[in-house]
Design a protein around this motif. Structure first.
Motif, PDB file in Angstrom:
ATOM      1  N   GLN A  23      53.321  42.740  51.822  1.00  0.00           N
ATOM      2  CA  GLN A  23      54.288  43.311  50.884  1.00  0.00           C
ATOM      3  C   GLN A  23      54.649  42.324  49.759  1.00  0.00           C
ATOM      4  N   PRO A  24      53.654  41.857  49.000  1.00  0.00           N
ATOM      5  CA  PRO A  24      53.932  40.890  47.921  1.00  0.00           C
ATOM      6  C   PRO A  24      54.807  41.502  46.841  1.00  0.00           C
ATOM      7  N   GLU A  25      55.529  40.649  46.145  1.00  0.00           N
ATOM      8  CA  GLU A  25      56.365  41.119  45.045  1.00  0.00           C
ATOM      9  C   GLU A  25      55.546  41.389  43.784  1.00  0.00           C
ATOM     10  N   LEU A  26      54.398  40.723  43.669  1.00  0.00           N
ATOM     11  CA  LEU A  26      53.517  40.921  42.524  1.00  0.00           C
ATOM     12  C   LEU A  26      52.074  40.785  42.983  1.00  0.00           C
ATOM     13  N   THR A  27      51.234  41.715  42.530  1.00  0.00           N
ATOM     14  CA  THR A  27      49.791  41.641  42.786  1.00  0.00           C
ATOM     15  C   THR A  27      49.087  41.380  41.459  1.00  0.00           C
ATOM     16  N   GLU A  81      50.088  54.949  44.166  1.00  0.00           N
ATOM     17  CA  GLU A  81      50.330  56.165  44.952  1.00  0.00           C
ATOM     18  C   GLU A  81      51.221  55.862  46.148  1.00  0.00           C
ATOM     19  N   ARG A  82      51.014  54.701  46.753  1.00  0.00           N
ATOM     20  CA  ARG A  82      51.857  54.288  47.876  1.00  0.00           C
ATOM     21  C   ARG A  82      53.298  54.058  47.431  1.00  0.00           C
ATOM     22  N   ASP A  83      53.455  53.399  46.284  1.00  0.00           N
ATOM     23  CA  ASP A  83      54.784  52.987  45.827  1.00  0.00           C
ATOM     24  C   ASP A  83      54.783  52.899  44.309  1.00  0.00           C
ATOM     25  N   ALA A  84      55.466  53.828  43.675  1.00  0.00           N
ATOM     26  CA  ALA A  84      55.467  53.877  42.211  1.00  0.00           C
ATOM     27  C   ALA A  84      56.119  52.652  41.588  1.00  0.00           C
ATOM     28  N   SER A  85      56.901  51.908  42.370  1.00  0.00           N
ATOM     29  CA  SER A  85      57.585  50.734  41.828  1.00  0.00           C
ATOM     30  C   SER A  85      56.783  49.445  42.007  1.00  0.00           C
ATOM     31  N   VAL A  86      55.573  49.544  42.553  1.00  0.00           N
ATOM     32  CA  VAL A  86      54.767  48.345  42.802  1.00  0.00           C
ATOM     33  C   VAL A  86      54.482  47.620  41.489  1.00  0.00           C
ATOM     34  N   ARG A  87      54.485  46.295  41.540  1.00  0.00           N
ATOM     35  CA  ARG A  87      54.194  45.497  40.347  1.00  0.00           C
ATOM     36  C   ARG A  87      52.766  44.975  40.431  1.00  0.00           C
ATOM     37  N   VAL A  88      51.944  45.382  39.466  1.00  0.00           N
ATOM     38  CA  VAL A  88      50.554  44.933  39.400  1.00  0.00           C
ATOM     39  C   VAL A  88      50.282  44.399  38.001  1.00  0.00           C
ATOM     40  N   LEU A  89      49.739  43.201  37.945  1.00  0.00           N
ATOM     41  CA  LEU A  89      49.323  42.579  36.686  1.00  0.00           C
ATOM     42  C   LEU A  89      47.805  42.472  36.704  1.00  0.00           C
ATOM     43  N   VAL A  90      47.154  43.027  35.697  1.00  0.00           N
ATOM     44  CA  VAL A  90      45.697  42.956  35.600  1.00  0.00           C
ATOM     45  C   VAL A  90      45.302  41.674  34.877  1.00  0.00           C
ATOM     46  N   PHE A  91      44.324  40.972  35.468  1.00  0.00           N
ATOM     47  CA  PHE A  91      43.784  39.735  34.889  1.00  0.00           C
ATOM     48  C   PHE A  91      42.274  39.907  34.887  1.00  0.00           C
ATOM     49  N   SER A  92      41.693  40.271  33.748  1.00  0.00           N
ATOM     50  CA  SER A  92      40.323  40.769  33.740  1.00  0.00           C
ATOM     51  C   SER A  92      39.535  40.303  32.527  1.00  0.00           C
TER      52      SER A  92
END
Length: 212
Positions: free
Chosen positions: A47-51, A71-82
């Protein structure tokens, strides 16, 4: 310290930006993953605070990870590094719920700035990309029709353009062959394309896939 999950299929890359983040003193990497399935399992466990994730993951790819996490959690924080810097991929990731997007060609400090910004609840786009990409694209601004594709259609489009067969797509995305066949037809109709080769040409031109 903020708890992080790092997702990239290159262990050396993960080790590099783990070192960068943890040297800053505000972050702690609690898990690392190299694939979508591994990332989903580790996210559930820790359950990380940021992915922070790459998009170029093997198999289903980072967009599928983003879709499942949101879909699991609309409040999830994801930062793309690409490495992907094409407008279509950036806009799609942001539309699917990514809170920020940083190109791997950015200066190291920008990853730290982006992570801090996302944790405050803001959205972030790295300085090398046009700021207006954070805003939805009006229909008339997308003559190729990519914005008309659903998230599932976009992922099938990306895989077909990379050279996967419909059967390969079905296995990769855990879909039935009939579903992929229907999606392929819908994609061709929406984009006005008659062949997989035409899909690949469009995907290359719009930065959805990288040239060989």
């Amino acid at each position: 310290m903020t708890r992080l999950l790092l997702v990239d299929d290159h262990p050396i890359v993960r080790a590099g930006y783990q070192r960068l983040l943890e040297m800053d003193g505000a972050w702690r990497v609690v898990a690392q993953a190299g694939s979508v399935d591994e990332a989903l399992d580790l996210h559930r466990q820790h359950q990380p605070e940021l992915t922070i994730t790459d998009l170029g993951l093997p198999g289903r790819g980072g967009l599928e990870l983003l879709r499942q996490l949101t879909e699991r959690d609309a409040s999830v924080r994801v930062l793309v590094f690409s490495m992907h810097e094409g407008e279509a991929m950036v806009r799609r990731a942001l539309a699917m719920g990514a809170r920020g997007y940083v190109s791997k060609s950015s200066p190291p400090q920008e990853l730290l700035d982006a992570a801090a910004c996302v944790m405050t609840g803001c959205r972030y786009l790295c300085s090398g990309l046009p700021a207006h990409w954070l805003q939805p694209l009006p229909p008339q601004g997308d003559p190729d029709g990519l914005e008309t594709l659903s998230d599932r259609e976009f992922e099938v489009f990306r895989l077909l353009a990379r050279g996967l067969t419909p059967a390969d797509c079905a296995g990769t995305l855990s879909l039935s062959s009939k579903t992929v066949s229907n999606l392929q037809t819908q994609i061709r109709d929406k984009l006005g394309l008659a062949s997989t080769a035409a899909m690949a040409h469009l995907a290359l031109r719009r930065g959805v896939i990288e040239g060989g």
